[in-house]
Design an enzyme around this catalytic site. Structure first.
Site, PDB file in Angstrom:
ATOM      1  N   HIS A  63      -8.246  13.245  14.739  1.00 53.72           N
ATOM      2  CA  HIS A  63      -8.153  12.575  16.035  1.00 53.72           C
ATOM      3  C   HIS A  63      -8.174  11.053  15.886  1.00 53.72           C
ATOM      4  O   HIS A  63      -7.415  10.327  16.532  1.00 53.72           O
ATOM      5  CB  HIS A  63      -9.318  13.075  16.909  1.00 53.72           C
ATOM      6  CG  HIS A  63      -9.486  12.329  18.190  1.00 53.72           C
ATOM      7  ND1 HIS A  63     -10.507  11.437  18.391  1.00 53.72           N
ATOM      8  CD2 HIS A  63      -8.754  12.331  19.330  1.00 53.72           C
ATOM      9  CE1 HIS A  63     -10.407  10.929  19.605  1.00 53.72           C
ATOM     10  NE2 HIS A  63      -9.352  11.444  20.203  1.00 53.72           N
ATOM     11  N   GLU A  66      -4.852   9.962  14.710  1.00 56.68           N
ATOM     12  CA  GLU A  66      -3.893   9.971  15.817  1.00 56.68           C
ATOM     13  C   GLU A  66      -3.951   8.632  16.573  1.00 56.68           C
ATOM     14  O   GLU A  66      -2.922   8.021  16.859  1.00 56.68           O
ATOM     15  CB  GLU A  66      -4.212  11.141  16.762  1.00 56.68           C
ATOM     16  CG  GLU A  66      -3.428  11.161  18.056  1.00 56.68           C
ATOM     17  CD  GLU A  66      -4.316  11.342  19.273  1.00 56.68           C
ATOM     18  OE1 GLU A  66      -4.348  10.425  20.116  1.00 56.68           O
ATOM     19  OE2 GLU A  66      -4.997  12.395  19.383  1.00 56.68           O
ATOM     20  N   HIS A  67      -5.163   8.188  16.883  1.00 54.28           N
ATOM     21  CA  HIS A  67      -5.298   6.895  17.570  1.00 54.28           C
ATOM     22  C   HIS A  67      -4.683   5.772  16.744  1.00 54.28           C
ATOM     23  O   HIS A  67      -4.005   4.893  17.275  1.00 54.28           O
ATOM     24  CB  HIS A  67      -6.786   6.567  17.795  1.00 54.28           C
ATOM     25  CG  HIS A  67      -7.361   7.163  19.039  1.00 54.28           C
ATOM     26  ND1 HIS A  67      -8.009   6.414  19.973  1.00 54.28           N
ATOM     27  CD2 HIS A  67      -7.372   8.438  19.493  1.00 54.28           C
ATOM     28  CE1 HIS A  67      -8.419   7.202  20.962  1.00 54.28           C
ATOM     29  NE2 HIS A  67      -8.042   8.426  20.692  1.00 54.28           N
ATOM     30  N   GLU A 138     -14.896   7.445  24.212  1.00 55.26           N
ATOM     31  CA  GLU A 138     -14.222   8.702  24.549  1.00 55.26           C
ATOM     32  C   GLU A 138     -15.182   9.877  24.353  1.00 55.26           C
ATOM     33  O   GLU A 138     -15.270  10.772  25.191  1.00 55.26           O
ATOM     34  CB  GLU A 138     -12.968   8.867  23.672  1.00 55.26           C
ATOM     35  CG  GLU A 138     -12.088  10.030  24.097  1.00 55.26           C
ATOM     36  CD  GLU A 138     -10.837  10.191  23.224  1.00 55.26           C
ATOM     37  OE1 GLU A 138     -10.603   9.332  22.348  1.00 55.26           O
ATOM     38  OE2 GLU A 138     -10.124  11.191  23.415  1.00 55.26           O
TER      39      GLU A 138
END
Lengths: 427, 423
Positions: A63, A66-67, A138
């Site tokens: 994740h 991905e960012h 997040e």
């Protein structure tokens, strides 16, 4: 019946292993493209192809990566898509990471940009540092979302060791351990063309897509074929623990029941067939037309937010059943009763035929949406299934298949429950 | 001028809108019943669609209805409640797979049997709604209203609107209030239903690969209810002069702080400067190119999300952001600075162009979805606007930076709402 619903699926396999699929829909205004790698949060331990080194990476790195893919040496790729009038996004799941754009103009430039940024890793110490702050926010946001906590806790009950029990984003501690070097190792292992798929649908001709993709590859040397070795811990067939209760500041209790699937270890058509059979089964037992749903609703134990889902992957599978309820304990008992009654009495073939019709119609409805077609195609591609076979496989499923699935999957010794209770009731 | 729909009024004053297109795999039916948003009736309005979908004369239970619809290849139906400015709208929808993919001709006719029965032929006992259904749906609506508390993202936005619009109808939650639910019973709800169904404006949309004449005839036969003296729903709003912004803080046991800022835009859909406002909002907080995203999230790492959105029917703008508790003042400073830059016209060509392109993209995309096409036409009907996607795109492309700066002068901060943690 026209299995392809008037749609055309055109594909091409490239030399470096990338597979490209196009569904042209020339009467749509939009083009929707997904570029996806078969790499998700569960792929936490693997062999680095160049060195043969076996490594375990920090939780949440897929994740985080991905960012960071949106950073380019020249700046942020969001800006470029904005200039082209497109919207872009990405998401990481347990099993794959997908980058996408959606646009109603400049399709070719947008497609080139999608390929370029996903194929260009650019990580610096400073940018990794900065991202930690954003991702921490997040993760905190998800901590305030009762539904997400409910699911995470259920998976922690069902699984002893399998990494599906860990939050996709990792933890506030684990993301501290992520650095530039490890990000590159993950990228180089999993963002190999042979591990990826490009799916484009909407107002674009397949030839145009193929031409752009092939041109983009001539610029670089063809990467070597790399075999990816993923390492998962041995997961026992039992559940880890039967229940978990969290106390949160919510308005009403939440309940989620899960069954652990131990018929795992395969993908392809058999996996899709198993998934559809399980979906049909859940619908027969607890769907809107079932006697059980009607009874639970009238007793005030559930409302129309009640839902169920089966998630099937090669290495694991589980179903979830639940929703908001004033009385989690009673709902749990009722659901156990419904399952054991159905195990002893079986299901009716009328229900089976009707629910099958419902599934046919719902799949057809889904084809209105490029997002549905693309997401379904990509998710199933990573499971070695072509989703355009859905209607054929659905046709193949017999009443006996579903009955058999009832008896093997719904074993009450392999179920767990996750509950969110109101915080004040703790006092 | 002209939208995609052919419009006609039936004798009983139901307006029908038909759009024949083979683009989609399904035939879509939407019925909207317009009602004023008023405290005295809002909770009744909100409860109605949920009671109606529980059972009708010919399909007395939800289960019997679902058994019937599943046999029609998963024809789906649902109802809900919408709030469009100060108009409260009951929504009933049905989606039927195109019979040509199934090979069963009568799907549409059969599906409509359920659709019309739910709307105009509800299940009654002793001259009112079935008591059991009303009681159960009251309880469920109560839980639904209370569950907003679980959804902190929307909770702060709704709370900000309530504080900002205190005393105005718009402060009413679309599902009404728990307090008013207690006054509702099967008798008074049934009288209210009869009043609504016979006097409220109704729009019925049909979109898909259909034979227009055949469907029109079918609709005329099926929607037979007697309706007259249709009332007019007022969609005007009065401008509010903000003297000093209001600050409201609430404490809960949460992990993330959330800010919501409510503004009066003093421009609504249908005004000549509406598209300038749309561009304004897009530059300020409409996407990754926007000032809020770039400055609150990217430059300062203050938040995971920061955006602005318009309530186009009421002339409001909301900014929302999830932040660390200790960074509230810093976040407010930076947000304030962005709004100020908009007023001063400190807008880069990149921000301006990206904002326009993003809006154009969104409007064109909407034409690929049956529900988006219909919802946007509904907004047009409510605000007396009739325009095509091409006309909208044209208007957007004609917006200049001066237009945006002009509209910016009309936008006033009204209320700041902060969700804090308990000390």
């Amino acid at each position: 019946m026209d299995a392809y619903l008037g749609e055309r699926l055109v594909s091409k396999n490239l030399k470096d292993g990338l597979k490209v699929f196009v569904v042209p829909k020339m009467d749509y205004n939009k083009v929707f493209a997904m570029y996806s790698t078969h790499y998700g949060s569960v792929d936490n331990e693997f062999v680095v192809p160049d060195t043969g080194e076996q490594i375990k990476v920090p939780e949440g790195i897929a994740h985080f990566l991905e960012h960071k893919m949106f950073d380019m040496e020249y700046g942020n790729v969001f800006d470029k898509f904005s200039e082209l009038g497109a919207s872009t996004n990405a998401f990481t799941s347990y099993n794959y990471t997908t980058y996408l754009f959606s646009s109603t103009s400049k399709f070719e430039e947008n497609l080139k940009l999608l390929l370029e940024f996903v194929e260009t890793p650019y990580f610096t110490k400073e940018s990794v540092e900065k991202e930690r702050g954003i991702i921490a926010q997040e993760l905190e946001m998800y901590e305030d979302e009762p539904d997400w906590q409910l699911l995470l806790n259920l998976l922690k009950c069902l699984y002893h060791k399998h990494p599906v029990r860990i939050d996709i984003g990792g933890t506030l501690e684990s993301i501290q351990k992520i650095d530039v070097d490890t990000l590159y190792k993950c990228y180089n292992t999993f963002y190999h063309p042979s591990n990826m798929v490009l799916f484009v649908s909407g107002c674009i001709q397949p030839e145009t897509v193929f031409e752009i993709v092939e041109k983009s590859r001539q610029a670089k040397a063809s990467p070597l074929k790399a075999e990816i070795k993923r390492i998962y811990p041995d997961e026992p067939p039992t559940i880890y623990k039967p229940s978990h209760t969290t106390y949160l500041d919510t308005a009403e209790p939440l309940f989620l029941m899960g069954f652990k699937d131990i018929d795992v270890g395969y993908d392809g058509r058999p996996l899709l067939k198993k998934e559809i059979a399980t979906d049909i089964l859940l619908e027969i037992l607890l769907g809107r037309s079932s006697k059980s749903y009607e009874k639970l609703y009238e007793e005030g134990l559930i409302d129309d937010r009640f839902s169920f889902n089966y998630e099937g992957q090669k290495d694991y599978g589980f179903c979830t059943i639940g929703g908001e309820t004033p009385d989690p304990e009673r709902l749990h008992k009722e659901l156990e009763q419904i399952i054991s009654d159905s195990l002893s009495k079986g299901i009716s073939s009328d229900d089976f035929e009707r629910v099958k019709k419902k599934h046919i119609g719902e799949f057809i409805q889904g084809f209105n949406s490029l997002e549905f077609i693309s997401s379904a195609f990509v998710a199933y591609h990573h499971k070695n299934v072509n989703i355009f076979d859905y209607l054929n496989i659905l046709e193949e499923i017999s009443f006996e298949d579903v009955t058999k699935r009832l008896n093997t999957f719904f074993n009450l010794s392999r179920h767990a429950v996750s509950v969110v209770m109101l915080k004040e009731s703790m006092k | 001028m002209g939208n995609l729909f052919k419009q006609k009024a039936l004798e009983n004053n139901i307006n029908i809108h038909i759009y024949h297109t083979s683009k989609f795999k399904t035939i879509n039916f939407y019925l909207f019943v317009h009602q004023e948003l008023k405290k005295e009736i809002a909770t009744k309005t909100a409860l109605l669609p949920f009671v109606l979908k529980r059972g009708s004369q010919n399909f007395p239970t939800q289960r019997s209805m679902n058994l019937f619809l599943e046999n029609l290849y998963g024809t789906s139906t649902d109802s809900d409640i919408l709030k469009r400015g100060e108009v409260h709208v009951l929504e009933f929808y049905m989606e039927i797979p195109n019979p040509k993919f199934i090979g069963e001709e009568n799907l549409i006719e059969e599906g409509l049997k359920v659709f019309q029965d739910v709307v105009q032929n509800p299940l009654t006992e002793n001259g009112s709604f079935k008591k059991e259904y009303v009681d159960q749906e009251k309880e469920i609506l109560k839980r639904n209203i209370e569950s907003l508390y679980n959804d902190k993202f929307n909770y702060v936005i709704e709370r900000c609107i309530q504080e900002m619009c205190e005393g105005e109808p718009f402060s009413i939650y679309k599902y009404g209030s728990v307090e008013d639910l207690q006054t509702i019973d099967s008798n008074n709800l049934y009288s209210y239903y009869n009043e609504c169904i016979t006097t409220c404006p109704m729009d019925l949309f049909i979109l898909g690969d259909i034979d227009e004449n055949k469907i029109e005839k079918l609709i005329k036969e099926m929607f037979f209810i007697q309706r007259k003296d249709i009332k007019k729903i007022n969609t005007e709003f009065s401008e509010k002069i903000v003297e000093k912004p209001k600050y409201v803080e609430e404490k809960q046991d949460v992990n993330q702080g959330k800010l919501a800022l409510g503004f009066r835009t003093n421009t609504k859909y249908g005004n000549s400067d509406y598209y300038a406002l749309a561009v304004y909002n897009s530059i300020l907080g409409g996407g990754p190119y926007s000032k809020l995203f770039q400055n609150v999230r990217e430059k300062e790492s203050l938040a995971y999300y920061a955006f602005s959105k318009l309530e186009k029917n009421k002339g409001l703008m909301l900014i929302s952001s999830g932040i660390e508790f200790s960074k509230k003042d810093k976040a407010l400073d930076i947000i304030g600075k962005q709004v100020e830059d908009m007023e001063k016209g400190n807008i880069s060509a990149y921000e301006f162009d990206s904002a326009v392109k993003s809006l154009v993209n969104a409007f064109k995309e909407a034409a690929d979805s049956p529900s988006a096409i219909i919802q946007s036409r509904l907004d047009g009907i409510i605000n007396g606007v009739d325009e095509t996607t091409d006309e909208i795109v044209d208007k957007l492309q004609k917006v200049t930076k001066d237009d945006v700066v002009n509209v910016a002068q009309k936008i006033k901060l009204d209320t700041i709402f902060f969700l804090n943690k308990i000390d």
